[in-house]
Scaffold this active site. Structure first.
Site, PDB file in Angstrom:
ATOM      1  N   GLU A  98       0.805  -1.218   0.000  1.00 27.41           N
ATOM      2  CA  GLU A  98       0.000   0.000   0.000  1.00 27.41           C
ATOM      3  C   GLU A  98       0.838   1.267   0.000  1.00 27.41           C
ATOM      4  OE1 GLU A  98      -0.580  -2.662   1.797  1.00 27.41           O
ATOM      5  OE2 GLU A  98      -2.520  -3.355   1.047  1.00 27.41           O
TER       6      GLU A  98
ATOM      7  N   HIS B  42     -10.994  -6.000   8.594  1.00 29.12           N
ATOM      8  CA  HIS B  42     -11.799  -5.749   7.401  1.00 29.12           C
ATOM      9  C   HIS B  42     -13.013  -4.867   7.693  1.00 29.12           C
ATOM     10  CE1 HIS B  42      -9.425  -9.150   5.930  1.00 29.12           C
ATOM     11  NE2 HIS B  42      -9.861  -8.924   4.709  1.00 29.12           N
TER      12      HIS B  42
HETATM   13  C1  TPP Z   1      -1.772  -4.991   4.229  1.00 24.48           C
HETATM   14  C2  TPP Z   1      -2.761  -5.816   3.489  1.00 24.48           C
HETATM   15  N1  TPP Z   1      -3.107  -5.460   2.238  1.00 24.48           N
HETATM   16  C3  TPP Z   1      -4.032  -6.163   1.555  1.00 24.48           C
HETATM   17  C4  TPP Z   1      -4.630  -7.248   2.102  1.00 24.48           C
HETATM   18  C5  TPP Z   1      -5.705  -7.986   1.327  1.00 24.48           C
HETATM   19  N2  TPP Z   1      -5.233  -9.315   0.947  1.00 24.48           N
HETATM   20  C6  TPP Z   1      -5.483 -10.392   1.708  1.00 24.48           C
HETATM   21  S1  TPP Z   1      -4.738 -11.760   1.129  1.00 24.48           S
HETATM   22  C7  TPP Z   1      -4.066 -10.911  -0.171  1.00 24.48           C
HETATM   23  C8  TPP Z   1      -3.180 -11.640  -1.125  1.00 24.48           C
HETATM   24  C9  TPP Z   1      -2.027 -12.274  -0.427  1.00 24.48           C
HETATM   25  O1  TPP Z   1      -1.234 -12.941  -1.347  1.00 24.48           O
HETATM   26  P1  TPP Z   1      -0.007 -13.823  -0.877  1.00 24.48           P
HETATM   27  O2  TPP Z   1       0.882 -13.019  -0.007  1.00 24.48           O
HETATM   28  O3  TPP Z   1       0.594 -14.402  -2.086  1.00 24.48           O
HETATM   29  O4  TPP Z   1      -0.624 -14.954   0.046  1.00 24.48           O
HETATM   30  P2  TPP Z   1      -1.704 -16.063  -0.366  1.00 24.48           P
HETATM   31  O5  TPP Z   1      -3.050 -15.474  -0.130  1.00 24.48           O
HETATM   32  O6  TPP Z   1      -1.463 -16.425  -1.779  1.00 24.48           O
HETATM   33  O7  TPP Z   1      -1.451 -17.191   0.566  1.00 24.48           O
HETATM   34  C10 TPP Z   1      -4.458  -9.588  -0.150  1.00 24.48           C
HETATM   35  C11 TPP Z   1      -4.089  -8.578  -1.145  1.00 24.48           C
HETATM   36  C12 TPP Z   1      -4.249  -7.586   3.418  1.00 24.48           C
HETATM   37  N3  TPP Z   1      -4.801  -8.646   4.061  1.00 24.48           N
HETATM   38  N4  TPP Z   1      -3.325  -6.870   4.076  1.00 24.48           N
END
Ligand code: TPP
Ligand code: TPP
Ligand code: MG
Ligand code: MG
Lengths: 376, 341, 341, 376
Positions: free
Chosen positions: C60, C129
């Protein structure tokens, strides 16, 4: 890819593991990677680079003096870092856009900054005076690392506009620890943005030696993000110029971001408020004094018969002239009136600010002097 | 009792905390050899070693985030943010982790982290070095927020903050670092007023001034000046700005019926807004006039040469006193005209 | 006029902004192919291409920081923060750069950045959230902060925010994404009420309720319910929470003399504190009772199954109406006893 | 050090450029680096690892089912990632401390998490139920990347306590872009902290393919910070186990942090709210189905005559039993009373919260039912 990756050797104080074209003694040495990039630089050009470094050093001395005399609130000296500041900036085109930090006085100078641009912010007259559109420069940044993302965003804008400009961002060894700098590399690599990262590794973040920030060469980080990098002698203006030309060309031709670590040294205190004797060995300072970015150019040019007393006098004159202008800019500063604190908080009319101005103006009116004059 | 600066009192408070509890450690930028840019940690690394007085990489989120991990392991980290304006990179770790982990774990993980912040303006500093971010933390449930105004409190409240099992954001007015006062280094902590208690620093009967940090002295100066007009001002040093000691506050307001709140931070949704709203809710029937806020303007902190036009000084407080006393004041004509405060 | 959901109205607003001005671009996580986790950007990447609807890396601060750089170059970035609780990593870039750069450069660099934030609770979401971080931004000078409560405003105010040369934090109550309303997609923007104007959404004479976002509907429901008791409630949708349209607010309060403020965010130093303080300052002599705040508790957002005990619902608003009407209410016995609100 | 550094080749979809011990078909292949670390793993142990993966997959299926039935608010499936979750956790000692993300159900399971620990938070009954002290685990983290710093801080605590534990942190490919993750590497390297970074590169961050985050292999970043790393087949439990043993030993013996990138795939949606058909090619899913972490172990064991129907039945039984417990934990959940929202905001008495409780209790009292009973 080999699946087990091991770090490069600890750099610690290995300040000589760098690409270099001019040794500390002013000997021109060959470097097959860098040489082609400065093939056109003749003695005349090198003399002008020397002049700019000398002027910059004089601006710096004047800044320190003005601060000591109470004319400035603070000053962040750049002496020792002239080669990386002037050399890399001169490796850019004028329409490229730079995002410097507070210490890159030389970058602002080389972009055409006015004497007032060097001192009015440190005097506390304005947060920034420079003209971004004219200088093609962002405001010198104090929030460590923040400007690196701005440079990447600017470069994304260049991509969208389809021009062949690049942006360049300057930051320190300390800054390399900030999340923003690493996010900047991620974004730059992801979008293949035409941005050049210049890390001026001056061995210290205030009192902390670079090993607190980095257990391996900072230049070694970029490739992990998919960004080619180079580690150069930051006190060698030819190497710095060459490295920037390489990096800018890489970015300009659509090959994506590039990264330069310039190994240099902050000869002065962190700022005029700092006392480096608390954390720095004087012997270290002496070792670096022997690697001065100016003397090596002078030595090289003298050996070529390209640096005579007349030129030295001319440089002296340029420096004196600039110093006088800088001093005049500081001493001639006129503090803005009280109500100016409300200027430019918003770009468009704002009911809240409008009310505040009315109220504060009325308040100031209560301080009319004998003649009924009010300062606001 | 010893006469010492606030900087020295803080240094002694840290020394004492390190000596008393070996789970306490200090982390931050330049706090080791240099002793911090304000020398608050001077000598501590020499005395307690680099394992307990830790020079960290230059990354505030990293500092606070690793402090969270240390707290997970039972340490009591004391974090120094070098200047007020540099706390924002750590905001996520503070708001989402430090403030919430005790709640999120149902009390199974404690976060006894103290976040020290050299704070606010008036010292002619460069951009980002004069911020007053306290309202952000006051609005963040799960944190305690304190601000000190004198060397004795600096010493005592800092030790209380470190000893607290809750996270505490600890504001140190840099303008007062070199102001001296009496400090009793040996008084038992158990005998000290609890961290959450406000203190009436001057009694008065006409107007209550609520404030904290370096504004306490400004308010006291205003009270002295107002005495000449025959106005009697009570000054309350809140000390804890979250939670606020409303017992002390309401007792005063019920007595005076007139309230001025002052702080350096911008007015809009600042701590003063909470104080005015709470006082109005709690003491409405005792109020003779609308409480008035004297604060920094709603602007980014201005350049150093202009900060005197931003900071709520003695004159602006006196003007506010005139307002709550229904005397002629700077807004007299204007309020009548329209909606302006 | 077309009947559509707020989600669709926002989508149309973005489409229109992209079509009208080729310096507008949209950036965020998952906003491209996926169309955003709430589908607000659905179809836009297909229509305007990946250069203008940009899936960014998951960071972000990076998103907002690169938006700053784009603004430096004359773009008008619209940033999507995926959920309210994920704006904190970008806090430094927002507070120190987005909010201040116009000021810091003496107006030479504009920051026409819109930061869209799917916002607040009531949808049974997981941790982080359901945050209501608006007060942090309201307290930050240099930003404008708006919150929408219906599809028409979603469409219009979003376009106004994007067209503004100032940075705007734009809050979208996720609870209302699927609520439908009439939207005029073709009305000229120039004819619309300015972004900063509040709207009286229901007229009344006894009590003024000040609110914004999804609480507008709750307040309207409360007003309808109160009608049965013969209480006439005026409901004001502030729309802009910084700056606040005090002309509209004070006109109403001078009429009713009684004020209830409601929002989901924690009470302490929240937007409600500012509203109560400002209304008290501006309308003291018109007030019949202390303004009352009905807000989320001063706690981290609770687990989903418990959120109904946190959110200020119709019953809690009616209880507050009883308080400002000086009728028996939940605190009747308690207020008498001591300092409790 | 060579002064010009170039990135490793683009990985893009080069999912086979990994260290591996068991092929997708269940063939045991040699890897001189990894082999020594699992020399002791016999068929019996491998069978138990298989059982744990099967149980985990069943927990996952049950979680999805419970969500579909309205018993849970959300579920973040881990199917496909069993090998990295179980394998790496089993490479740790019980007294090592883990900091997982929301998707590491298998890590929590392998640490001894109770059935309720898997479901109550997704049901919205509590933010977290697990016992950090018993499980030696932090709460599964939703703020992307934040936990990596906690793991580093914990490891700094281990250093100060002088024990030979390590901490380990799990995060995704998307998380690798966050500033916090990079700061975590900086701190870990700077202090030589005994922490293991495990990046589960499951190819997606919600809808974004890994190439949005990384233009080069994620494992390639760590060495730039001075941290050795390994890129392994995340669907090969032997490779994952071996990699963690290597990394943990590295950290445990005082050599500092280590980094593992486990290349795997999220077979399900991001969460039960997600619709991966909007962004994922079904053919890609099929290709990964052929690389299933369970079938390859089964194939290998069967080929050795170490996997028979009786064992299959026993695994089935374990999974069924766990599923029943998970379901019971969800269905048997008792929602806490209203005033519990104030519990644990602070660890010590707090006048503000105390007042709020009095006020809200009084408010709730107004809703007494016919018998005068009040729920609070
Ligand atoms: C600081 C933050 N930004 C955005 C999100 C929303 N979000 C939740 S999971 C995710 C994707 C995460 O991807 P990754 O790190 O590859 O983990 P995966 O879900 O594939 O296990 C996002 C953007 C969040 N939880 N926290
Ligand atoms: C976010 C942030 N944190 C802390 C500081 C305080 N600070 C100013 S300069 C500095 C050291 C910077 O070191 P480096 O990046 O190496 O640059 P140098 O000063 O050596 O040029 C620090 C810690 C700051 N300005 N911003
Ligand atoms: Mg440095
Ligand atoms: Mg992923």
């Amino acid at each position: 890819m080999v699946h087990t990756l091991t770090p490069a050797a600890d750099i610690g104080v290995d300040i000589d593991d760098v690409a270099r074209l001019l040794t500390a003694d002013g000997e021109r040495i060959a470097d097959s990677v860098l040489d082609p990039w400065i093939a056109d630089v003749d003695a005349a050009q090198l003399r002008e680079l020397h002049r700019e470094m000398a002027v910059l050093r004089r601006i710096d001395a004047e800044g320190v003096a003005l601060q000591r005399q109470g004319q400035l609130g603070l000053w962040a000296p750049c002496t020792g870092q002239e080669a990386v500041q002037i050399g890399t900036t001169r490796g850019l085109r004028n329409d490229d856009f730079v995002f410097p930090s507070y210490r890159e006085i030389g970058v602002v100078y080389a972009r055409g900054g006015r004497p007032s641009d060097f001192v009015l912010s440190w005097r506390g007259e304005a947060h920034s005076t420079l003209e971004p559109d004219t200088l093609h420069s962002g405001v010198p940044q104090i929030i460590i690392g923040a400007q690196t993302l701005h440079a990447v965003g600017y470069a994304m804008g260049i991509q969208r506009d389809g021009t062949d400009q690049v942006s360049a961002t300057y930051f320190g060894d300390g800054a390399s620890s900030q999340g923003d700098v690493n996010e900047a590399m991620v974004f730059a690599a992801s979008f293949g943005a035409p941005v050049v990262f210049v890390c001026s590794n001056n061995q210290y973040a205030i009192s902390e030696p670079v090993r607190v920030q980095a257990a391996a060469p900072i230049a070694g980080r970029a490739p992990g993000y998919g960004i080619p990098s180079m580690r150069v002698d930051g006190n060698d203006i030819l190497a710095c110029l060459a490295a920037m030309r390489w990096a800018a060309e890489h970015a300009r031709t659509g090959a994506g971001p590039a990264f330069i670590e310039a190994v240099t040294y902050r000869m002065g205190p962190h700022t005029t408020s700092d006392d480096p004797t608390r954390y720095r060995d004087p012997a270290e300072l002496e070792r670096w004094r022997a690697r001065d970015p100016l003397t090596r150019v002078e030595a090289y040019l003298r050996a070529q018969g390209e640096f005579d007393d007349e030129f030295a006098a001319s440089v002296q004159h340029s420096a004196d002239d600039m110093a006088a202008q800088v001093r005049a800019a500081a001493l001639g500063a006129v503090t803005k009136p009280p109500l100016s604190v409300f200027d430019d908080v918003y770009a468009e009319p704002h009911t809240g600010i409008a009310e505040e101005i009315v109220a504060f103006a009325a308040y100031l009116d209560g301080f009319a002097d004998a003649e009924g004059e009010v300062a606001r | 009792m010893t006469q010492m600066t606030m900087a020295k009192a803080l240094n002694e408070g840290l020394r004492r905390a390190l000596a008393d509890d070996d789970r306490v450690l200090i982390m931050g930028e330049d706090i080791g050899k240099l002793g911090g840019v304000f020398r608050i940690t001077d000598g501590l690394q020499g005395e307690f070693g680099a394992q307990r007085v830790v020079d960290t990489p230059l990354a505030e989120s990293g500092i606070v985030g690793t402090a969270v991990g240390l707290a997970y392991r039972g340490f009591r980290p004391v974090v120094e943010i070098q200047f007020d304006g540099f706390v924002y990179p750590a905001f996520d770790q503070i708001v989402s982790q430090v403030a919430k982990l005790h709640y999120r774990t149902g009390g199974k993980v404690k976060m006894p982290i103290t976040i020290r912040i050299p704070w606010a303006g008036g010292v002619g500093a460069a951009e980002h070095h004069s911020e007053s971010p306290e309202a952000y933390f006051v609005h963040t449930s799960g944190l305690r927020v304190v601000a000190v105004s004198n060397p004795q409190d600096a010493y005592t409240v800092l030790r209380q903050a470190i000893a607290s099992d809750d996270p505490v954001v600890f504001f140190e007015p840099k303008r007062l670092y070199h102001a001296k006062g009496e400090v009793d280094l040996d008084a038992p902590l158990a005998d000290a007023a609890p961290m959450g208690l406000a203190r009436v620093v001057r009694e008065g009967s006409d107007v209550t001034i609520l404030t904290y940090g370096s504004q306490v002295q400004t308010a006291l100066d205003a009270a002295t000046a107002a005495e000449d007009d025959g106005t009697s001002i009570e000054v309350i040093d809140l000390r804890s700005i979250s939670p606020v000691d409303y017992r002390t506050v309401t007792a005063s307001v019920r007595k005076t019926g007139r309230v001025v709140v002052t702080h350096e931070a911008a007015r809009e949704a600042g701590v003063g807004a909470e104080l005015v709203a709470s006082v109005t809710e709690r003491c409405f029937n005792y109020l003779e006039a609308a409480p008035v806020r004297v604060t920094g303007h709603n602007i980014p902190y201005p350049p150093a040469k202009l900060e005197k036009f931003h900071l709520p000084d003695l004159d602006r407080i006196l003007d506010a006193v005139d307002r709550v006393m229904d005397r002629p004041n700077s807004l007299t004509g204007i309020v009548a005209e329209g909606g302006v405060r």
